[in-house]
Design a protein around this motif. Structure first.
Motif, mmCIF file in Angstrom:
data_model
loop_
_atom_site.group_PDB
_atom_site.id
_atom_site.type_symbol
_atom_site.label_atom_id
_atom_site.label_comp_id
_atom_site.label_asym_id
_atom_site.label_seq_id
_atom_site.Cartn_x
_atom_site.Cartn_y
_atom_site.Cartn_z
ATOM 1 N N PRO A 185 -3.332 1.362 4.127
ATOM 2 C CA PRO A 185 -3.889 2.132 3.009
ATOM 3 C C PRO A 185 -3.847 3.642 3.236
ATOM 4 O O PRO A 185 -3.520 4.404 2.323
ATOM 5 C CB PRO A 185 -5.322 1.615 2.902
ATOM 6 C CG PRO A 185 -5.278 0.250 3.504
ATOM 7 C CD PRO A 185 -4.301 0.357 4.627
ATOM 8 N N ILE A 207 -3.855 2.162 -5.117
ATOM 9 C CA ILE A 207 -4.134 2.106 -3.678
ATOM 10 C C ILE A 207 -5.606 2.419 -3.418
ATOM 11 O O ILE A 207 -6.271 1.733 -2.636
ATOM 12 C CB ILE A 207 -3.235 3.094 -2.913
ATOM 13 C CG1 ILE A 207 -1.762 2.708 -3.054
ATOM 14 C CG2 ILE A 207 -3.632 3.140 -1.428
ATOM 15 C CD1 ILE A 207 -0.795 3.758 -2.547
ATOM 16 N N PHE A 219 0.816 -1.212 0.000
ATOM 17 C CA PHE A 219 0.000 0.000 0.000
ATOM 18 C C PHE A 219 0.851 1.263 0.000
ATOM 19 O O PHE A 219 0.325 2.363 -0.192
ATOM 20 C CB PHE A 219 -0.949 0.011 1.201
ATOM 21 C CG PHE A 219 -2.166 -0.849 1.027
ATOM 22 C CD1 PHE A 219 -3.256 -0.389 0.306
ATOM 23 C CD2 PHE A 219 -2.208 -2.132 1.547
ATOM 24 C CE1 PHE A 219 -4.383 -1.171 0.128
ATOM 25 C CE2 PHE A 219 -3.325 -2.928 1.377
ATOM 26 C CZ PHE A 219 -4.423 -2.459 0.662
#
Length: 265
Positions: free
Chosen positions: A239, A229, A151
């Motif tokens: 994230p 992402i 991420f």
């Protein structure tokens, strides 16, 4: 019959292609498919390339009529590989990047001995266009750390990877809607479905070139990474951290990022 095939995209860089092919050790057993992405100025000299290739295997050349972009060239290569229905593993290498040691033998052995892992990369050494050392690229080795840190950035250096051919039927080919980040999007799909790893060995030397994608299309690449992402986003630390980090990278000049990498080294 070889079970590994190496996929190399090419565009106007025959000297880089020659160096890459010549770096494969003679003791390696693998086939190679080279996809020329519509080169005009610098065409491939097949005789010279075949002569530089000392390993046990064959080279296949695919020529695209027009310059379609690296993601398209890679997908043409994957189409060819899947159609042959012959190979267990697909490896990657970019023109100008060179292999260190028995790279393909090491990675094939690892994947055979760890069948639950479907993609493996390695650490690498970065050099400038003159071959001068710049820094080492160290990547996480274990699956969960890779899955989390994907991420933030690509946890695989594209020309170091080898992956199982049978995953293509599940994850598909390289996405074409994330410009300059097709590898990141592709690996993200794999990480979501399968276990992956990086080897601690340094199995590749790669060139940091000011005219390469990382420089000339850096903002496009980072923005595509942000989109990847976002498309895989969930409310969690990694994230959120990844979005923030990449927004900062989008603003920072690439020269500063390279200086930071050297300072870490």
């Amino acid at each position: 019959m070889n079970k590994v095939i190496l996929l190399i995209p090419h565009y106007n860089n025959p000297l880089g292609l020659m160096a890459s092919v010549a770096s494969i050790e003679a003791s390696e057993a693998l086939d190679v498919v080279i996809v020329d992405d519509g080169s005009i100025n610098e065409r491939i000299n097949e005789t010279a390339i075949n002569s530089a290739f000392k390993s046990t295997g064959k080279i296949t050349y695919i020529y695209l009529e027009n310059n379609e972009g690296v993601e398209s060239a890679l997908n043409h290569g994957l189409d060819y590989i899947v159609k042959t229905n012959q190979y267990h593993f697909i490896a990657r290498l970019d023109c100008g990047d060179t292999c260190i040691g028995k790279r393909f033998e090491i990675q094939e052995k690892f994947l055979v001995e760890n069948p639950e892992i479907k993609l493996v990369g390695s650490n690498a050494i970065a050099v400038d266009p003159k071959g001068n050392f710049l820094y080492k690229t160290l990547l996480p080795e274990k699956n969960q750390e890779i899955k989390n840190k994907m991420f933030t950035n690509n946890m695989f250096l594209h020309p170091t990877v080898m992956f199982a051919e049978d995953i293509i039927a599940i994850v598909g080919k390289y996405p074409t809607n994330y410009k300059a980040a097709e590898d990141y999007a592709f690996f993200f799909k794999i990480v979501k479905e399968f276990k992956t790893a990086n080897l601690p060995e340094f199995l590749l030397q790669y060139e940091i070139n000011p005219s390469g994608i990382s420089f000339s299309k850096r903002k496009v690449q980072v923005w595509s990474r942000i989109r990847v992402i976002k498309d895989n986003f969930y409310l969690g630390f990694w994230p959120v951290y990844g979005i923030i980090k990449n927004l900062i990278l989008y603003i920072l000049p690439h020269s500063i990022i390279q200086k930071i990498k050297r300072l870490k080294e």
